[in-house]
Design a protein around this motif. Sequence first.
Motif, PDB file in Angstrom:
ATOM      1  N   LEU A 134       0.861  -1.182   0.000  1.00 17.41           N
ATOM      2  CA  LEU A 134       0.000   0.000   0.000  1.00 17.41           C
ATOM      3  C   LEU A 134       0.897   1.232   0.000  1.00 17.41           C
ATOM      4  O   LEU A 134       1.576   1.527   0.987  1.00 17.41           O
ATOM      5  CB  LEU A 134      -0.944   0.015   1.202  1.00 17.41           C
ATOM      6  N   ARG A 135       0.894   1.892  -1.144  1.00 12.92           N
ATOM      7  CA  ARG A 135       1.708   3.095  -1.341  1.00 12.92           C
ATOM      8  C   ARG A 135       0.817   4.333  -1.221  1.00 12.92           C
ATOM      9  O   ARG A 135      -0.182   4.429  -1.932  1.00 12.92           O
ATOM     10  CB  ARG A 135       2.332   3.019  -2.739  1.00 12.92           C
ATOM     11  N   GLU A 136       1.177   5.249  -0.332  1.00 10.57           N
ATOM     12  CA  GLU A 136       0.453   6.519  -0.253  1.00 10.57           C
ATOM     13  C   GLU A 136       0.684   7.235  -1.583  1.00 10.57           C
ATOM     14  O   GLU A 136       1.811   7.302  -2.064  1.00 10.57           O
ATOM     15  CB  GLU A 136       0.980   7.356   0.919  1.00 10.57           C
ATOM     16  N   GLY A 248       7.278   3.880  -1.813  1.00 12.77           N
ATOM     17  CA  GLY A 248       6.347   2.929  -2.416  1.00 12.77           C
ATOM     18  C   GLY A 248       6.564   2.785  -3.912  1.00 12.77           C
ATOM     19  O   GLY A 248       6.369   1.699  -4.474  1.00 12.77           O
ATOM     20  N   ASP A 249       6.964   3.862  -4.553  1.00 14.22           N
ATOM     21  CA  ASP A 249       7.244   3.829  -5.987  1.00 14.22           C
ATOM     22  C   ASP A 249       8.349   2.812  -6.280  1.00 14.22           C
ATOM     23  O   ASP A 249       8.226   1.941  -7.150  1.00 14.22           O
ATOM     24  CB  ASP A 249       7.668   5.241  -6.427  1.00 14.22           C
ATOM     25  N   ILE A 250       9.420   2.906  -5.503  1.00 16.07           N
ATOM     26  CA  ILE A 250      10.582   2.028  -5.705  1.00 16.07           C
ATOM     27  C   ILE A 250      10.278   0.608  -5.217  1.00 16.07           C
ATOM     28  O   ILE A 250      10.526  -0.376  -5.923  1.00 16.07           O
ATOM     29  CB  ILE A 250      11.796   2.547  -4.893  1.00 16.07           C
ATOM     30  N   SER A 252       7.460  -0.978  -4.590  1.00 16.11           N
ATOM     31  CA  SER A 252       6.418  -1.747  -5.267  1.00 16.11           C
ATOM     32  C   SER A 252       6.926  -2.278  -6.598  1.00 16.11           C
ATOM     33  O   SER A 252       6.548  -3.375  -7.024  1.00 16.11           O
ATOM     34  CB  SER A 252       5.153  -0.901  -5.453  1.00 16.11           C
ATOM     35  N   ASP A 253       7.805  -1.524  -7.244  1.00 15.78           N
ATOM     36  CA  ASP A 253       8.375  -2.026  -8.495  1.00 15.78           C
ATOM     37  C   ASP A 253       9.390  -3.126  -8.241  1.00 15.78           C
ATOM     38  O   ASP A 253       9.474  -4.096  -8.992  1.00 15.78           O
ATOM     39  CB  ASP A 253       9.010  -0.875  -9.281  1.00 15.78           C
ATOM     40  N   CYS A 254      10.157  -2.973  -7.186  1.00 19.33           N
ATOM     41  CA  CYS A 254      11.088  -4.032  -6.798  1.00 19.33           C
ATOM     42  C   CYS A 254      10.304  -5.322  -6.521  1.00 19.33           C
ATOM     43  O   CYS A 254      10.633  -6.392  -7.020  1.00 19.33           O
ATOM     44  CB  CYS A 254      11.870  -3.578  -5.563  1.00 19.33           C
TER      45      CYS A 254
ATOM     46  N   ALA B 224      14.464   5.737 -11.390  1.00 20.53           N
ATOM     47  CA  ALA B 224      14.970   4.959 -10.256  1.00 20.53           C
ATOM     48  C   ALA B 224      14.093   3.749  -9.916  1.00 20.53           C
ATOM     49  O   ALA B 224      14.599   2.724  -9.463  1.00 20.53           O
ATOM     50  CB  ALA B 224      15.105   5.857  -9.030  1.00 20.53           C
ATOM     51  N   ASP B 225      12.786   3.860 -10.142  1.00 13.86           N
ATOM     52  CA  ASP B 225      11.938   2.695  -9.855  1.00 13.86           C
ATOM     53  C   ASP B 225      12.198   1.584 -10.875  1.00 13.86           C
ATOM     54  O   ASP B 225      12.264   0.400 -10.508  1.00 13.86           O
ATOM     55  CB  ASP B 225      10.456   3.082  -9.747  1.00 13.86           C
ATOM     56  N   ASN B 226      12.391   1.962 -12.122  1.00 19.80           N
ATOM     57  CA  ASN B 226      12.788   0.966 -13.120  1.00 19.80           C
ATOM     58  C   ASN B 226      14.166   0.399 -12.778  1.00 19.80           C
ATOM     59  O   ASN B 226      14.421  -0.789 -12.951  1.00 19.80           O
ATOM     60  CB  ASN B 226      12.789   1.581 -14.517  1.00 19.80           C
TER      61      ASN B 226
HETATM   62 MG   LIG Z   1       7.191   2.974  -9.727  1.00 17.12          MG
END
Ligand SMILES: [Mg+2]
Lengths: 366, 366
Positions: A134-136, A248-250, A252-254, B224-226
């Motif tokens: 859950l990403r704000e 959360g951006d980083i 959740s992609d990880c 950075a998320d990629n």
């Molecule tokens: Mg992302």
Amino acid sequence: MTDRSLLILPGDGIGPEVMAEVRKVIDWFGSAQGITFDVSEDLVGGAAYDAHGVPLTDATMAKAQEVDAVLLGAVGGPAYDDLDFSVKPERGLLRLRKEMDLYANLRPAQCFDALADFSSLKREVVSGLDIMILRELTSGVYFGEPRGIHTEGNERVGINTQRYTEGEIARAARSAFELARRRNNKVCSMEKANVMESGILWRDVVNEIHAAEYGDVELSHMYADNGAMQLVRAPKQFDVILTDNLFGDILSDCAAMLTGSLGMLPSASLGAPMANGRPKAMYEPVHGSAPDITGQGKANPIACILSFAMALRYSFDLGDEATRLERAVEGVLADGARTADLMGPEGGTPISTSEMGDAIVAKLAS
Amino acid sequence: MTDRSLLILPGDGIGPEVMAEVRKVIDWFGSAQGITFDVSEDLVGGAAYDAHGVPLTDATMAKAQEVDAVLLGAVGGPAYDDLDFSVKPERGLLRLRKEMDLYANLRPAQCFDALADFSSLKREVVSGLDIMILRELTSGVYFGEPRGIHTEGNERVGINTQRYTEGEIARAARSAFELARRRNNKVCSMEKANVMESGILWRDVVNEIHAAEYGDVELSHMYADNGAMQLVRAPKQFDVILTDNLFGDILSDCAAMLTGSLGMLPSASLGAPMANGRPKAMYEPVHGSAPDITGQGKANPIACILSFAMALRYSFDLGDEATRLERAVEGVLADGARTADLMGPEGGTPISTSEMGDAIVAKLAS
Ligand SMILES: [Mg+2]
Ligand SMILES: [Mg+2]
């Protein structure tokens, strides 16, 4: 007549192709199950820019506010890379999130057994993986003011502001605890309280909401950099991960990449309940617009179709139908249906975007 | 007499234990090779707080500014979790980085062949992995002003500021391009230029430095998320990754975990050249203070010993000696020497911290 309304925004790149397959699924639920939707369609991203000079018009924004759920394909592409920041395709997406106040971004990372070998991780580390991040989504450093590039002395300075209010943290925390109660009752909250005051406030507020309202849910805290390590080391230790917009951006992609194929992963972005009790909601695949394969029938429509399954569950309280759709996807994968992105070293012949959509509808009907 | 000076700051937790093994290596270079160091030792982190009420005294700070290189063990522990933010152990570390202006944090992620199976990733994805992350370390959101928690209306607000000047970006970029020239000549720069103006400036400045001074180095950019996804999917695609303080914090730890054991990974933090031509420099293992195993002889000293190898290479221009030490570590691992953190499912008897140090010295001498 139906009281269920959907706005479809296919967007750019492969967005229109994968959304066409979602249409087949929507049609099947209407014709075979009598579960109908009032569907409208409009432009977003580069497609909106090409037509109107902005990545989202006010009229489209207004329509998005009225419907029960927005289904979005993808935005962006190399044709728009040099546009001014204010009209980049991503700004359309950010405007939707911001004005609909979609503060809770739900990013499941699930590993389908038939596809576990596609992961770069060992099978035992990821098979059966089922975590929810859950990403704000409406605050933090992507929105905070002041921001911009200005000149100080003889050099440029770039500035963004990470800013969280107590209320913003509290409502994200409540969403995470509610989600956990419907899953395995565990929340791990991630920030950088060791070096950021906004992280200290984040941790304090999460602890306060937990103590006051969700004592039955197991809560832990982790620094976000350690969170990235733990996701790689042993992702199954998590149930719900609660974190801010940037982390959360980083993360959740990880987490998404642990599963081995981004073409598979859906997302939901939820806000406050509307007058009819349904939350403001937008659903979209995790993958991007994939300009390199646009128009070739190679796109995998599963992430977009699973996003519609999330809409069934979270907007329309059709949990059984959502599960039926998810099982149909699992079924076609178990049968060996593979789009080009799912070709393993053993080879085989990929099916097209459209054939995958047809296979899922056929499995739904079977 | 020697003109090589070292300040050792063992710090908290397992810091003193692993540093004792580095001392053996330093002594060996002196006695067997005639490569001597003027070594002093002092306190940092919780140990400094306990003795002086601050995580780093002004006297220690002054000493760190005078020496050629600082070797740091680890800081922090549960005894200090409730301290005021301003005297937390981590503040001592941040003060060293800030006042020595150590803007280039070098984080190698290397996978030793003998240990590839410890990774959660498939062997073929990580074996032979050798990437270097250059994290900007003295600016960005961990340092920017304004910062803090204040009250607005009836609620608290937490604020941090992401702030980068052109000069800060330029010097980090130059370090990355210089590093790449000594490696495989490739730099991938990571930011979030799609949603952050500070990321736009980052990308612009990196492009400008590249065009003006390093046209021979291959440069690419990635969000950075990629970047997090690509590190998990196919980490060997990278040579040098250049990124900011916050993204570097997350991405370097993610990359570290790909290798399977944090106990193995060193780091260097470099600043501008001093009068003698050597850069301001601090070397430290990536792992933390590990309070759970402190004082039990279970700690792995290899990360700290490899940090000293980086000191040999980057502070003292002793590249051959650095390689000799790295080969010695590789050698004892190939021989099967394993501390407790390196016990695999096949079992075996772990050796102690001290035995690992002795084995490495014996291998150096052999
Ligand atoms: Mg992302
Ligand atoms: Mg870190």
